[in-house]
Design a protein around this motif. Structure first.
Motif, short mmCIF file in Angstrom:
data_model
loop_
_atom_site.label_atom_id
_atom_site.label_comp_id
_atom_site.label_asym_id
_atom_site.label_seq_id
_atom_site.Cartn_x
_atom_site.Cartn_y
_atom_site.Cartn_z
N GLY A 135 -52.96 65.42 -5.00
CA GLY A 135 -52.22 65.22 -6.26
C GLY A 135 -53.04 64.50 -7.32
O GLY A 135 -53.10 64.92 -8.48
N GLY A 136 -53.70 63.42 -6.91
CA GLY A 136 -54.48 62.63 -7.86
C GLY A 136 -55.65 63.42 -8.42
O GLY A 136 -55.99 63.30 -9.60
N THR A 160 -48.01 61.30 -14.68
CA THR A 160 -48.06 60.41 -13.51
C THR A 160 -46.91 60.62 -12.54
O THR A 160 -46.78 59.88 -11.57
CB THR A 160 -48.06 58.93 -13.96
N THR A 161 -46.10 61.65 -12.78
CA THR A 161 -45.00 61.90 -11.85
C THR A 161 -45.54 62.41 -10.51
O THR A 161 -46.39 63.29 -10.48
CB THR A 161 -44.02 62.92 -12.47
N GLY A 162 -45.09 61.81 -9.43
CA GLY A 162 -45.52 62.23 -8.10
C GLY A 162 -46.88 61.70 -7.70
O GLY A 162 -47.44 62.12 -6.70
N VAL A 163 -47.41 60.77 -8.47
CA VAL A 163 -48.74 60.23 -8.20
C VAL A 163 -48.59 58.78 -7.75
O VAL A 163 -47.73 58.07 -8.26
CB VAL A 163 -49.58 60.32 -9.49
N ASP A 164 -49.42 58.34 -6.81
CA ASP A 164 -49.22 56.99 -6.30
C ASP A 164 -49.69 55.91 -7.27
O ASP A 164 -50.36 56.20 -8.26
CB ASP A 164 -49.85 56.82 -4.91
N SER A 167 -53.48 55.75 -8.36
CA SER A 167 -53.89 56.82 -9.27
C SER A 167 -53.23 56.67 -10.63
O SER A 167 -53.81 57.00 -11.66
CB SER A 167 -53.52 58.18 -8.69
N ARG A 168 -51.99 56.17 -10.63
CA ARG A 168 -51.30 55.95 -11.89
C ARG A 168 -52.06 54.96 -12.75
O ARG A 168 -52.25 55.15 -13.93
CB ARG A 168 -49.89 55.39 -11.63
N ALA B 39 -49.99 55.20 -0.26
CA ALA B 39 -50.58 56.06 -1.29
C ALA B 39 -50.43 57.52 -0.87
O ALA B 39 -50.11 57.81 0.28
CB ALA B 39 -52.04 55.71 -1.49
N ASN B 40 -50.68 58.44 -1.81
CA ASN B 40 -50.71 59.86 -1.45
C ASN B 40 -51.75 60.04 -0.36
O ASN B 40 -52.87 59.56 -0.48
CB ASN B 40 -51.14 60.72 -2.65
N GLU B 162 -38.25 59.81 -1.08
CA GLU B 162 -38.38 59.58 -2.52
C GLU B 162 -37.09 59.89 -3.27
O GLU B 162 -37.03 60.79 -4.09
CB GLU B 162 -39.53 60.42 -3.07
N HIS B 194 -43.33 56.23 -3.24
CA HIS B 194 -44.49 55.52 -3.75
C HIS B 194 -44.20 54.88 -5.09
O HIS B 194 -45.11 54.50 -5.80
CB HIS B 194 -45.79 56.34 -3.72
N TYR B 195 -42.94 54.75 -5.39
CA TYR B 195 -42.59 53.99 -6.59
C TYR B 195 -42.17 52.59 -6.21
O TYR B 195 -41.21 52.38 -5.48
CB TYR B 195 -41.51 54.71 -7.39
N PHE B 235 -49.32 46.39 -4.00
CA PHE B 235 -49.83 47.69 -3.58
C PHE B 235 -51.27 47.89 -4.05
O PHE B 235 -52.13 48.32 -3.29
CB PHE B 235 -48.92 48.78 -4.17
#
Lengths: 308, 240
Positions: A135-136, A160-164, A167-168, B39-40, B162, B194-195, B235
């Motif tokens: 994703g990143g 940045t949606t769906g990114v940790d 990476s954000r 993380a991803n 999520e 991951h939020y 984090f």
């Protein structure tokens, strides 16, 4: 020349007002955030500004060009990163970049310095298919492709949606350095905590702009006394405070509650009230509002919940 | 000692020579809201697939509701609830049909489905829209309905993948109140996200880094340990 100028734009789909009389401008060299939840109308506005969709009413200009009359000119001068990953999954990283460079009549070499900071991070994988990236990495490739023709304005729809979180953070640092190179950026996000990284933001909900200002001004504009309340049992405390005479609104923020009071609710009064209801380990502190507090205060909770 | 709903010891999953989950150990108590972060690509999804009986461990042990994920995967699947923000409901079915569908999948009797449907429609004030297609519902309603549907067979533990990313701040808070309410009734909640603002709603958290558990504790403990004010910074310090 203003990078973006939007005046009274409205758009309706099947009787639903996706955008309702939207107006704002993005100034030269500005990093402007459009902040609002899913379904607020962010993508619709992006599609109108990038000349992919016609508005029902209102006008919009990008770099001084009208989005209808001069759509071709606009397309050559802006970079657009849609919310959905839209590169060719069956082309490699390098082939995608080369493709977009060629389409815009340029080459990777010619504008390499603009994308270098970003592209260098994925260059070791340049032979990999775009569909096989994480994703990143997809996000970095998409940004590189949106930049390869050296646009004057950049449109980033929920990058940045769906990114940790890591990476954000890196992504926002990249945006800062692009901004320093003089590119105006309109970026949308549903994440309120990203608002403070923008020069100015517009809060949007259900197709309407709630407020436009700098994050700092928005925060200081919060009109009510605000406290954070911690207690042993957050859920019980929430329910207790909801019934307190001094409560204007009480909302959970993770393990903390944000209590906005009517005039007169002092810390002592709040503590006494909770003690009387036998809540333990209470901690009440006055706090500054966050952008999310401002959003919650300006937006109405009822619109989505009242059965029609 | 409280009852352990999830009990994981040295759980490992390898794909060829890549170790996706590297000997992790943790537990979740009854009534707890447990956040599972990372993380991803850190191994969250792989670990959760093992806990929900969808994937077999390479080595180590995991008990869910006292059942071994290796030998009792099918019984585990019946005993747990699962909700993902994206895929839980059928948009082209009505509210009522969705409830009936999931009730049927989980083997509820006709009478049980009927009473459960009444109960959900009543509790979520969805009576007026029972015959509407799910695609016509506002996001907030959809979300609470998918949670209700994940709980249709009255599971002791529910996995939320999520759950509230991108959702309106008001709606998201209503959702978390529902979660708190269920937890206070003794349901166990396992949340992956991951939020970090979502993480702050959890009683206890673990953070996966490169297949291992890098940190575990209450949000308060973690923030104190890493001397920061937000989970975001915890984090970043841990992962970067």
């Amino acid at each position: 020349m203003l990078p973006i100028k939007i005046e009274n734009i409205s758009k309706t789909f099947d009787g639903v007002k996706a955008l309702d009389n939207i107006s704002f401008t993005v100034e030269e060299g500005e990093l402007f955030g459009l902040i609002g939840p899913d379904g607020a109308g962010k993508t619709t506005l992006f599609r109108i500004l990038t000349t992919l969709l016609l508005a029902d009413e209102g006008t919009a200009e990008v770099l001084g060009f009208d989005v209808i009359k001069n759509y071709k000119t606009i397309r050559s001068k802006v970079g657009y990163m849609p919310g959905k990953f839209s590169l060719y999954q069956d082309l490699s990283v390098e082939e995608n970049l080369d493709f977009f460079a060629t389409i815009f009549g340029t080459s990777i070499e010619e504008n390499y310095d603009l994308i270098a900071d970003i592209y260098r991070q994925i260059e070791p994988f340049k032979k990999r298919l775009a569909g096989d990236l994480s994703g990143g990495m997809k996000q970095k490739l998409a940004l590189s492709c949106a930049l390869i023709h050296k646009p004057d304005v950049l449109f980033l729809d929920e990058p940045t949606t769906g990114v940790d979180a890591v990476s954000r953070k890196e992504f926002w640092e990249m945006l800062q350095s692009l901004k320093e190179k003089g590119i105006a950026i309109l970026v949308s996000t549903p994440y309120m905590d990203e608002a403070s990284l923008c020069d100015r933001i517009a809060l949007i909900q259900e197709g309407k702009i709630l407020q436009t200002d700098s994050p700092q001004n928005l925060i200081t504009s919060y009109p009510h006394p605000l406290y954070s309340v911690k207690a042993q049992d957050t859920y019980q405390t929430l329910q207790t405070l909801r019934l307190a005479p001094f409560t204007r609104s009480i909302l959970p923020f993770g393990d903390t509650l944000h209590l906005s009071t009517k005039q007169g609710g002092s810390i002592q009064e709040i503590e006494d009230f909770l003690n009387a209801k036998s809540q333990s380990q209470i901690e009440v502190k006055p706090i500054k509002a966050t952008v999310e507090d401002v959003f919650l205060n300006l937006s109405s909770p009822q619109t989505k919940e009242s059965p029609s | 000692m409280s009852e352990l709903v999830i009990d994981v010891n040295n759980l490992t999953k390898k794909f060829n020579d890549f170790t996706a989950v590297d000997s992790i150990s943790f537990y979740v108590k009854k009534g707890e809201i447990f956040g599972f972060l990372g993380a991803n690509g850190a191994g969250k999804t792989t670990a959760m697939r093992m806990l929900t009986g969808l994937s077999k461990p390479t080595s180590g042990q995991a008990l869910v509701l006292g059942l071994d994920v290796n030998s009792s995967a099918d019984r585990i699947k019946k005993g747990i609830g699962y909700m993902s923000q994206k895929f839980s409901l059928y948009n082209d079915l009505t509210v009522k049909e969705n409830i009936r569908f999931y009730g049927g999948i989980y083997g509820l009797s006709r009478a049980q489905i009927k009473s459960k449907t009444e109960e959900i429609l009543e509790e979520l004030s969805l009576k007026d829209v029972a015959k509407k297609l799910v695609s016509e519902l506002p996001l907030g309603w959809k979300q609470r309905l998918s949670f209700a549907v994940a709980m249709v067979h009255d599971p002791a533990v529910v996995f939320l993948d999520e759950p509230t990313g991108g959702v309106d701040p008001h709606v998201r808070r209503q959702f978390w109140e529902t979660i708190y309410e269920q937890a206070s009734r003794g349901k166990t909640i396992f949340v992956t996200t991951h939020y970090m603002d979502e993480a702050e709603y959890c009683d206890r958290l673990s953070i996966m880094v490169d297949g291992k558990i890098g940190a575990m504790g209450t949000p308060g403990e973690l923030k104190e340990h890493y001397s920061t004010d937000t989970m975001d910074d915890v984090f970043l310090k841990l992962v970067r």
